[in-house]
Design a protein around this motif. Structure first.
Motif, PDB file in Angstrom:
ATOM      1  N   ILE A  64       0.778  -1.153   0.058  1.00  0.00           N
ATOM      2  CA  ILE A  64      -0.091   0.025  -0.011  1.00  0.00           C
ATOM      3  C   ILE A  64       0.824   1.185   0.131  1.00  0.00           C
ATOM      4  O   ILE A  64       0.633   2.169  -0.877  1.00  0.00           O
ATOM      5  N   ALA A  65       1.949   1.355   0.751  1.00  0.00           N
ATOM      6  CA  ALA A  65       2.685   2.580   0.994  1.00  0.00           C
ATOM      7  C   ALA A  65       3.465   2.758  -0.386  1.00  0.00           C
ATOM      8  O   ALA A  65       3.631   3.877  -0.871  1.00  0.00           O
ATOM      9  N   GLY A  66       3.889   1.678  -0.828  1.00  0.00           N
ATOM     10  CA  GLY A  66       4.807   1.787  -2.011  1.00  0.00           C
ATOM     11  C   GLY A  66       4.184   1.949  -3.475  1.00  0.00           C
ATOM     12  O   GLY A  66       4.787   2.470  -4.493  1.00  0.00           O
ATOM     13  N   SER A  67       3.034   1.841  -3.613  1.00  0.00           N
ATOM     14  CA  SER A  67       2.080   2.076  -4.683  1.00  0.00           C
ATOM     15  C   SER A  67       1.808   3.381  -5.234  1.00  0.00           C
ATOM     16  O   SER A  67       1.650   4.284  -4.174  1.00  0.00           O
ATOM     17  N   PRO A  68       2.009   3.903  -6.281  1.00  0.00           N
ATOM     18  CA  PRO A  68       1.850   5.272  -6.585  1.00  0.00           C
ATOM     19  C   PRO A  68       0.318   5.691  -6.354  1.00  0.00           C
ATOM     20  O   PRO A  68      -0.690   5.074  -6.605  1.00  0.00           O
ATOM     21  N   TRP A  69       0.202   7.030  -6.294  1.00  0.00           N
ATOM     22  CA  TRP A  69      -0.961   7.728  -6.068  1.00  0.00           C
ATOM     23  C   TRP A  69      -1.535   7.980  -7.568  1.00  0.00           C
ATOM     24  O   TRP A  69      -0.780   8.375  -8.354  1.00  0.00           O
ATOM     25  N   VAL A  70      -3.137   7.710  -7.559  1.00  0.00           N
ATOM     26  CA  VAL A  70      -3.591   8.094  -8.866  1.00  0.00           C
ATOM     27  C   VAL A  70      -4.808   8.943  -8.697  1.00  0.00           C
ATOM     28  O   VAL A  70      -5.535   9.285  -9.582  1.00  0.00           O
ATOM     29  N   GLY A  71      -5.128   9.337  -7.440  1.00  0.00           N
ATOM     30  CA  GLY A  71      -6.198  10.358  -7.051  1.00  0.00           C
ATOM     31  C   GLY A  71      -7.666   9.648  -7.494  1.00  0.00           C
ATOM     32  O   GLY A  71      -7.916   8.585  -6.867  1.00  0.00           O
ATOM     33  N   TRP A  72      -8.351  10.258  -8.163  1.00  0.00           N
ATOM     34  CA  TRP A  72      -9.825   9.984  -8.733  1.00  0.00           C
ATOM     35  C   TRP A  72      -9.821   9.049  -9.724  1.00  0.00           C
ATOM     36  O   TRP A  72     -10.855   8.687 -10.165  1.00  0.00           O
ATOM     37  N   ALA A  73      -8.485   8.597 -10.157  1.00  0.00           N
ATOM     38  CA  ALA A  73      -8.565   7.855 -11.514  1.00  0.00           C
ATOM     39  C   ALA A  73      -9.569   6.739 -11.425  1.00  0.00           C
ATOM     40  O   ALA A  73     -10.052   6.209 -12.373  1.00  0.00           O
ATOM     41  N   ASN A  74      -9.347   5.793 -10.320  1.00  0.00           N
ATOM     42  CA  ASN A  74     -10.246   4.428 -10.444  1.00  0.00           C
ATOM     43  C   ASN A  74     -11.639   4.690 -10.285  1.00  0.00           C
ATOM     44  O   ASN A  74     -12.441   4.159 -11.013  1.00  0.00           O
ATOM     45  N   PHE A  75     -12.065   5.821  -9.647  1.00  0.00           N
ATOM     46  CA  PHE A  75     -13.524   6.258  -9.500  1.00  0.00           C
ATOM     47  C   PHE A  75     -14.030   6.689 -10.743  1.00  0.00           C
ATOM     48  O   PHE A  75     -14.920   6.496 -11.339  1.00  0.00           O
ATOM     49  N   THR A  76     -13.155   7.491 -11.778  1.00  0.00           N
ATOM     50  CA  THR A  76     -13.566   7.884 -13.016  1.00  0.00           C
ATOM     51  C   THR A  76     -13.663   6.741 -14.056  1.00  0.00           C
ATOM     52  O   THR A  76     -14.701   6.700 -14.873  1.00  0.00           O
TER      53      THR A  76
END
Length: 318
Positions: A64-76
């Motif tokens: 979890i800590a090492g995975s990159p942030w994608v913001g709202w991309a999954n919701f979109t």
């Protein structure tokens, strides 16, 4: 003279000592409650940290800590997918049908049991009605599949005996909502009636006596005494039901459905299962985003339902 600060500090210290005294006095009760606290911390609150997966491109190897942030991309991605409309329609449709039929069914059943005067017969009916709740979902679905079997099912045998044509119910999307709702009502009507039976037992008998003196029959007693007496329970259960408007138990649907039933049977929970667990390339981030969306909508619905209930009645959760 004592200053306001010293007086306030003295009051705080007094309240603190009183609180600690009460905790020590009831230490045995708190000790008994400890497993419940531990359960909620370990299995309810601690896993909330995993919600951040919904805002990341989660990779098992990076964690979890090492995975990159994608913001709202999954919701979109989910809202723009072709599945969103179908999942929303099926989930809302099944739950609204359950509210329309499945919610009042235990209430009516409890009211009918309340009218039975033979105690032994009443207890027998109650016991029989509870039993389906304890039957495994796998067994219940197996019974439904056998009853609706095209070649040997009792339902199709009756249809054919009446001059009709056999129907393969479990491959026709138009029948799925009705089959699913009927199965759940049969399985849960007796168990769901328990809380209403308990509420009926708490109604003051003198209210019925007063109604009889005023000339009220059984029907008017039900309308003017019984239903108002359990109205708080009904409203509370309805608010809790509204909170699950976007949740449908996936176990029985997964056991029943097949690709031909996807147009009517695919709901949020089954899609989460397929995307997050059953897929050869699982997308944990997308599955978490969908689950978070469900939870947030459920929270909003509960708050709205509670406010409306508080505004138009005396019953509310808080």
């Amino acid at each position: 003279m004592k200053t306001a600060v010293s007086i306030s500090a003295g009051l705080r210290e007094s309240r603190w000592k009183k609180t600690m005294h009460e905790i020590w006095r009831d230490r045995v009760l708190y000790f008994l409650f400890l497993p419940v606290i531990v359960y909620y911390i370990v299995f309810r609150y601690a896993p909330m940290y995993g919600v951040v997966i919904a805002f990341k491109n989660f990779n098992v190897y990076d964690g979890i800590a090492g995975s990159p942030w994608v913001g709202w991309a999954n919701f979109t991605q989910f809202f723009k997918s072709v599945y969103f409309t179908r999942l929303l329609k099926n989930t809302l449709g099944i739950n609204l049908l359950d509210i329309l039929i499945g919610f009042p069914a235990p209430i009516f059943f409890a009211l009918m049991l309340n009218e039975i005067r033979n105690v032994m017969f009443k207890r027998t009916i109650q016991t029989i009605s509870y039993l389906p709740h304890f039957i495994s979902t796998v067994v219940v679905v197996g019974m439904v599949v056998n009853f609706l079997s095209l070649s040997t099912g009792i339902v199709n045998n009756i249809i054919e005996a009446c001059g009709g044509q056999r129907v393969y119910f479990l491959t026709e999307p138009n029948y799925f909502w009705g089959i699913y709702t009927t199965m759940n009502v049969w399985k849960g009507i007796g168990w769901g009636a328990i809380i209403y039976i308990a509420a009926l037992a708490g109604i003051d008998p003198t209210l019925y006596e007063a109604a009889i003196i005023d000339g009220a029959g059984r029907w008017k007693q039900t309308i003017h005494v019984t239903l108002p007496g359990i109205s708080t329970t009904i409203v509370t259960m309805f608010i809790l039901k509204i909170g699950h408007l976007l949740e449908v138990g996936y176990e029985s649907i997964i056991l029943m459905y097949n690709p031909k039933l996807y147009p009517a049977a695919d709901v949020f929970s089954t899609y989460i299962y397929r995307v997050g667990l059953a897929s050869s390339d699982p997308n944990y981030s997308l599955a978490t985003a969908i689950g978070l969306f469900q939870s947030l909508i459920g929270l909003v619905l509960v708050v709205i339902a509670n406010r409306l209930s508080k505004k138009y009645s005396e019953a509310a959760l808080w």
